[in-house]
Enzyme design. Sequence first.
Site, PDB file in Angstrom:
ATOM      1  N   GLY A   1     -65.518 -46.290  93.338  1.00 56.80           N
ATOM      2  CA  GLY A   1     -65.059 -46.089  91.967  1.00 56.80           C
ATOM      3  C   GLY A   1     -63.584 -45.729  91.904  1.00 56.80           C
TER       4      GLY A   1
ATOM      5  N   THR B   1     -61.860 -57.186 105.314  1.00 58.09           N
ATOM      6  CA  THR B   1     -63.167 -57.716 105.699  1.00 58.09           C
ATOM      7  C   THR B   1     -64.245 -57.094 104.821  1.00 58.09           C
ATOM      8  OG1 THR B   1     -62.402 -58.008 107.948  1.00 58.09           O
ATOM      9  CG2 THR B   1     -64.792 -57.913 107.638  1.00 58.09           C
TER      10      THR B   1
ATOM     11  N   CYS C   1     -64.942 -33.377  93.057  1.00 54.14           N
ATOM     12  CA  CYS C   1     -63.582 -33.524  93.557  1.00 54.14           C
ATOM     13  C   CYS C   1     -62.782 -32.255  93.350  1.00 54.14           C
ATOM     14  CB  CYS C   1     -62.882 -34.662  92.829  1.00 54.14           C
ATOM     15  SG  CYS C   1     -64.015 -35.864  92.217  1.00 54.14           S
TER      16      CYS C   1
HETATM   17  C1  LIG Z   1     -67.688 -40.565  91.010  1.00 53.35           C
HETATM   18  C2  LIG Z   1     -66.781 -41.087  89.964  1.00 53.35           C
HETATM   19  C3  LIG Z   1     -65.633 -41.831  90.298  1.00 53.35           C
HETATM   20  C4  LIG Z   1     -65.194 -42.058  91.717  1.00 53.35           C
HETATM   21  O1  LIG Z   1     -66.054 -42.918  92.409  1.00 53.35           O
HETATM   22  P1  LIG Z   1     -66.050 -42.897  94.007  1.00 53.35           P
HETATM   23  O2  LIG Z   1     -66.919 -44.059  94.377  1.00 53.35           O
HETATM   24  O3  LIG Z   1     -66.649 -41.593  94.409  1.00 53.35           O
HETATM   25  O4  LIG Z   1     -64.651 -43.058  94.466  1.00 53.35           O
HETATM   26  C5  LIG Z   1     -64.854 -42.324  89.269  1.00 53.35           C
HETATM   27  N1  LIG Z   1     -65.178 -42.110  87.985  1.00 53.35           N
HETATM   28  C6  LIG Z   1     -66.266 -41.410  87.628  1.00 53.35           C
HETATM   29  C7  LIG Z   1     -66.575 -41.222  86.176  1.00 53.35           C
HETATM   30  C8  LIG Z   1     -67.099 -40.877  88.599  1.00 53.35           C
HETATM   31  O5  LIG Z   1     -68.170 -40.162  88.241  1.00 53.35           O
END
Ligand SMILES: *Cc1c(COP(=O)(O)O)cnc(C)c1O
Length: 393
Positions: free
Chosen positions: A73, A237, A325
């Site tokens: 994400g 990759t 985070c």
């Molecule tokens: C968890 C999250 C992310 C980050 O995704 P990752 O795959 O952990 O890097 C970004 N946006 C929201 C709303 C999230 O809940």
Amino acid sequence: MKKIVYLDNAATTAVRKEVLDEMEVYFRKEYANPASKYRFASAPFAAVSEARTQVAEAIGAASMEEIYFTAGGSESDNWAIQGVCSAAGEGHIITTAFEHHALMNTCKSLEKKGFSVTFLKPSAKGYIDPKAVEDAIRPDTVIISVMYANNEIGTVQPIAEIGAIARKHRITFHTDAVQAAGHIPVDVVGMNADLLSLSAHKFYGPKGVGAMYIKKGTKISPLIFGGMQEFNKRAGTHNVSGIVGLGKALELACEEMEEERERITGLRDKLINGILNNIPHAKLNGGLEPRLPGNVNISFRFIESEAILNLLDFKGICASSGSACNSDSLEASHVLLAIGMSHEEANGTIRFSLGRYNTEEDIGFLLESLPPVVEKLRAMSPLYEDFIKSRTL
Ligand SMILES: *Cc1c(COP(=O)(O)O)cnc(C)c1O
């Protein structure tokens, strides 16, 4: 170790067995690089294509060629904003003050490079007003990015209305649907999205793999340069096992969505009511509707969330004080401050996020464990003592 009651599904989820079983094939047996041309590479190549189709179908994309795999994400969010801004060269970004850090900090870094950014404030209930988005539009606006569902307070935004405004003004529209995908319906056409981020580990897939929907014709530069993978837009990759896991997990989540949504919403409401009815000076943050099925975010006045989490941890209960985070920082959550909460209230806030492995017993155990924890901490709280004194005067 005693039983874990895992109530932090917004931070990450367990990989489903059916998903892991499919992934394993591409680690051990079909390990060829899907970009290779010999026949041994055809199975992994086909598996990546199938996952692309699964994602396209799950989010209503017109073509599988609009789905790009990423490392999660955070990468998708970075790519959406940096890619559009890099293609545009200069201009104005509209986003909100309660985005995930992956989105917010990307915007802040572009601000330092000369882009201007409007961070729209959500309402006290945690919703963005589509009218405010329209009012913020300038002739040089290059992207509008509003998250579909908030990761801390679970509020679901009027994304289709915001998308319609972006479309009307011909501005690229991105939505971070990381908390929404696999949990509530996502329809990129209905919401007029040009770009959409999702991440496998939030819907019972593996960590470190995500996807981005890029509507055909969207002007966006690559973020990761190198080889020709992903239609020459995202080098590296392929994470074949991860991609297979993402596709399978999303397909399963969509098949079971209605059923799971109802069951988890039932547990959510039971937990909310149980807390509000049994613990004084507790308050639900974010509106109840529309809200993610699994999100409960509650402030307990006069006490610190870190202390509550420690005592719950002793009982095997995993929850969080906001986003994972940020759990190392002592700063109040930017999301809670954005909806107008005071630092004191924000610092006493806990997010419980429910998922497919939670049961009635889990909720019962939490509702039994939590009141004595809050009571114990308030008995030691100078803030609470002051409050009681002020009331008895
Ligand atoms: C968890 C999250 C992310 C980050 O995704 P990752 O795959 O952990 O890097 C970004 N946006 C929201 C709303 C999230 O809940």
